[in-house]
Scaffold this motif. Sequence first.
Motif, PDB file in Angstrom:
ATOM      1  N   LEU A   4      87.886  73.605 140.459  1.00 12.83           N
ATOM      2  CA  LEU A   4      87.385  72.239 140.364  1.00 12.83           C
ATOM      3  C   LEU A   4      88.514  71.223 140.192  1.00 12.83           C
ATOM      4  N   TYR A   5      89.606  71.667 139.609  1.00 13.87           N
ATOM      5  CA  TYR A   5      90.738  70.764 139.366  1.00 13.87           C
ATOM      6  C   TYR A   5      91.784  70.815 140.481  1.00 13.87           C
ATOM      7  N   THR A   6      91.971  71.982 141.071  1.00  9.20           N
ATOM      8  CA  THR A   6      93.112  72.142 141.982  1.00  9.20           C
ATOM      9  C   THR A   6      92.761  72.704 143.347  1.00  9.20           C
ATOM     10  N   GLY A   7      91.530  73.012 143.609  1.00  7.44           N
ATOM     11  CA  GLY A   7      91.132  73.592 144.884  1.00  7.44           C
ATOM     12  C   GLY A   7      91.130  75.104 144.824  1.00  7.44           C
TER      13      GLY A   7
ATOM     14  N   ILE B 227      92.074  72.273 130.981  1.00  8.55           N
ATOM     15  CA  ILE B 227      91.170  72.674 132.062  1.00  8.55           C
ATOM     16  C   ILE B 227      89.970  73.444 131.536  1.00  8.55           C
ATOM     17  N   LEU B 228      90.209  74.428 130.680  1.00  7.47           N
ATOM     18  CA  LEU B 228      89.076  75.186 130.187  1.00  7.47           C
ATOM     19  C   LEU B 228      89.286  75.680 128.768  1.00  7.47           C
ATOM     20  N   ARG B 229      88.164  76.026 128.173  1.00  4.31           N
ATOM     21  CA  ARG B 229      88.163  76.643 126.847  1.00  4.31           C
ATOM     22  C   ARG B 229      87.289  77.878 126.944  1.00  4.31           C
ATOM     23  N   LEU B 230      87.811  78.962 126.396  1.00  3.92           N
ATOM     24  CA  LEU B 230      87.053  80.209 126.313  1.00  3.92           C
ATOM     25  C   LEU B 230      86.661  80.422 124.861  1.00  3.92           C
ATOM     26  N   ARG B 231      85.393  80.781 124.628  1.00  2.00           N
ATOM     27  CA  ARG B 231      84.918  81.063 123.273  1.00  2.00           C
ATOM     28  C   ARG B 231      84.645  82.560 123.174  1.00  2.00           C
ATOM     29  N   TYR B 232      85.332  83.201 122.245  1.00  2.00           N
ATOM     30  CA  TYR B 232      85.276  84.650 122.064  1.00  2.00           C
ATOM     31  C   TYR B 232      83.854  85.121 121.797  1.00  2.00           C
ATOM     32  N   GLN B 233      83.468  86.206 122.488  1.00  6.27           N
ATOM     33  CA  GLN B 233      82.136  86.781 122.352  1.00  6.27           C
ATOM     34  C   GLN B 233      82.187  88.234 121.884  1.00  6.27           C
ATOM     35  N   GLY B 234      83.263  88.591 121.182  1.00  9.81           N
ATOM     36  CA  GLY B 234      83.357  89.932 120.603  1.00  9.81           C
ATOM     37  C   GLY B 234      84.094  90.963 121.425  1.00  9.81           C
TER      38      GLY B 234
ATOM     39  N   THR C   7      79.349  82.894 130.996  1.00  7.18           N
ATOM     40  CA  THR C   7      80.149  83.830 130.210  1.00  7.18           C
ATOM     41  C   THR C   7      80.790  84.809 131.183  1.00  7.18           C
ATOM     42  N   GLY C   8      81.957  85.300 130.802  1.00  7.73           N
ATOM     43  CA  GLY C   8      82.637  86.240 131.668  1.00  7.73           C
ATOM     44  C   GLY C   8      84.011  86.580 131.149  1.00  7.73           C
ATOM     45  N   THR C   9      84.803  87.139 132.028  1.00  5.16           N
ATOM     46  CA  THR C   9      86.166  87.524 131.680  1.00  5.16           C
ATOM     47  C   THR C   9      87.062  86.283 131.695  1.00  5.16           C
ATOM     48  N   PRO C  10      88.240  86.371 131.108  1.00  9.16           N
ATOM     49  CA  PRO C  10      89.179  85.246 131.207  1.00  9.16           C
ATOM     50  C   PRO C  10      89.489  84.892 132.665  1.00  9.16           C
ATOM     51  N   GLU C  11      89.581  85.902 133.517  1.00  6.92           N
ATOM     52  CA  GLU C  11      89.866  85.663 134.927  1.00  6.92           C
ATOM     53  C   GLU C  11      88.724  84.881 135.593  1.00  6.92           C
ATOM     54  N   GLN C  12      87.483  85.207 135.256  1.00  3.76           N
ATOM     55  CA  GLN C  12      86.357  84.450 135.795  1.00  3.76           C
ATOM     56  C   GLN C  12      86.389  83.005 135.293  1.00  3.76           C
ATOM     57  N   GLY C  13      86.779  82.825 134.054  1.00  2.00           N
ATOM     58  CA  GLY C  13      86.911  81.476 133.527  1.00  2.00           C
ATOM     59  C   GLY C  13      87.924  80.665 134.313  1.00  2.00           C
ATOM     60  N   ILE C  14      89.057  81.281 134.619  1.00  2.00           N
ATOM     61  CA  ILE C  14      90.080  80.626 135.445  1.00  2.00           C
ATOM     62  C   ILE C  14      89.503  80.290 136.819  1.00  2.00           C
ATOM     63  N   ASP C  15      88.883  81.265 137.457  1.00  2.00           N
ATOM     64  CA  ASP C  15      88.351  81.060 138.804  1.00  2.00           C
ATOM     65  C   ASP C  15      87.287  79.964 138.839  1.00  2.00           C
TER      66      ASP C  15
ATOM     67  N   THR D 184      82.772  71.434 127.629  1.00 11.57           N
ATOM     68  CA  THR D 184      81.348  71.691 127.655  1.00 11.57           C
ATOM     69  C   THR D 184      81.059  73.024 128.344  1.00 11.57           C
ATOM     70  N   GLU D 185      80.208  73.807 127.732  1.00  7.94           N
ATOM     71  CA  GLU D 185      79.766  75.063 128.326  1.00  7.94           C
ATOM     72  C   GLU D 185      78.545  74.839 129.202  1.00  7.94           C
ATOM     73  N   SER D 186      77.896  73.695 129.065  1.00  9.77           N
ATOM     74  CA  SER D 186      76.636  73.475 129.775  1.00  9.77           C
ATOM     75  C   SER D 186      76.795  72.773 131.116  1.00  9.77           C
ATOM     76  N   GLU D 187      77.959  72.221 131.421  1.00  6.78           N
ATOM     77  CA  GLU D 187      78.093  71.450 132.654  1.00  6.78           C
ATOM     78  C   GLU D 187      78.920  72.126 133.739  1.00  6.78           C
ATOM     79  N   LEU D 188      79.237  73.391 133.565  1.00  6.54           N
ATOM     80  CA  LEU D 188      79.902  74.144 134.618  1.00  6.54           C
ATOM     81  C   LEU D 188      78.865  74.390 135.713  1.00  6.54           C
ATOM     82  N   PRO D 189      79.179  74.074 136.973  1.00  7.77           N
ATOM     83  CA  PRO D 189      78.182  74.262 138.029  1.00  7.77           C
ATOM     84  C   PRO D 189      77.659  75.696 138.078  1.00  7.77           C
ATOM     85  N   THR D 190      76.353  75.857 138.128  1.00  7.00           N
ATOM     86  CA  THR D 190      75.751  77.194 138.137  1.00  7.00           C
ATOM     87  C   THR D 190      76.111  77.969 139.390  1.00  7.00           C
TER      88      THR D 190
END
Length: 113
Positions: free
Chosen positions: A105-108, A55-62, A92-100, A80-86
């Motif tokens: 998009l996959y499960t509602g 579903i997603l990949r998070l890239r560490y930013q320090g 970029t954000g927290t792991p929780e924001q990445g999940i949200d 892709t980091e560029s095709e997430l709807p704006t």
Amino acid sequence: MSDTPSQQTRIAVTQRIIAHATRGWPHLGEPIVRHRGKFCYVGAVLAGDREPTPILRLRYQGSADRWAIAIYLPSDDRYTESELPTSFGPKTGTPEQGIDHTFILYTGPSSHR
């Protein structure tokens, strides 16, 4: 600043992802989380599937609270980091924001909002 998260950060982020996804999307069960270098990959078993779907990949930013968010595109078999709807927020954000930003998009929508 290290390019890769420490073992302690990986463990803490994994726990945060599991807790957040389990609370918000309990019908999926526990998400599958794995780390490789500067990346954290998250998948889940979707309805009708036997195998986990990426579903997603998070890239560490320090920081444990700052990750670049990438969504998995099954049509291209890539992240892709560029095709997430704006409209879903920052790329970029927290792991929780990445999940949200990606699970919806996959499960509602989440069940905890």
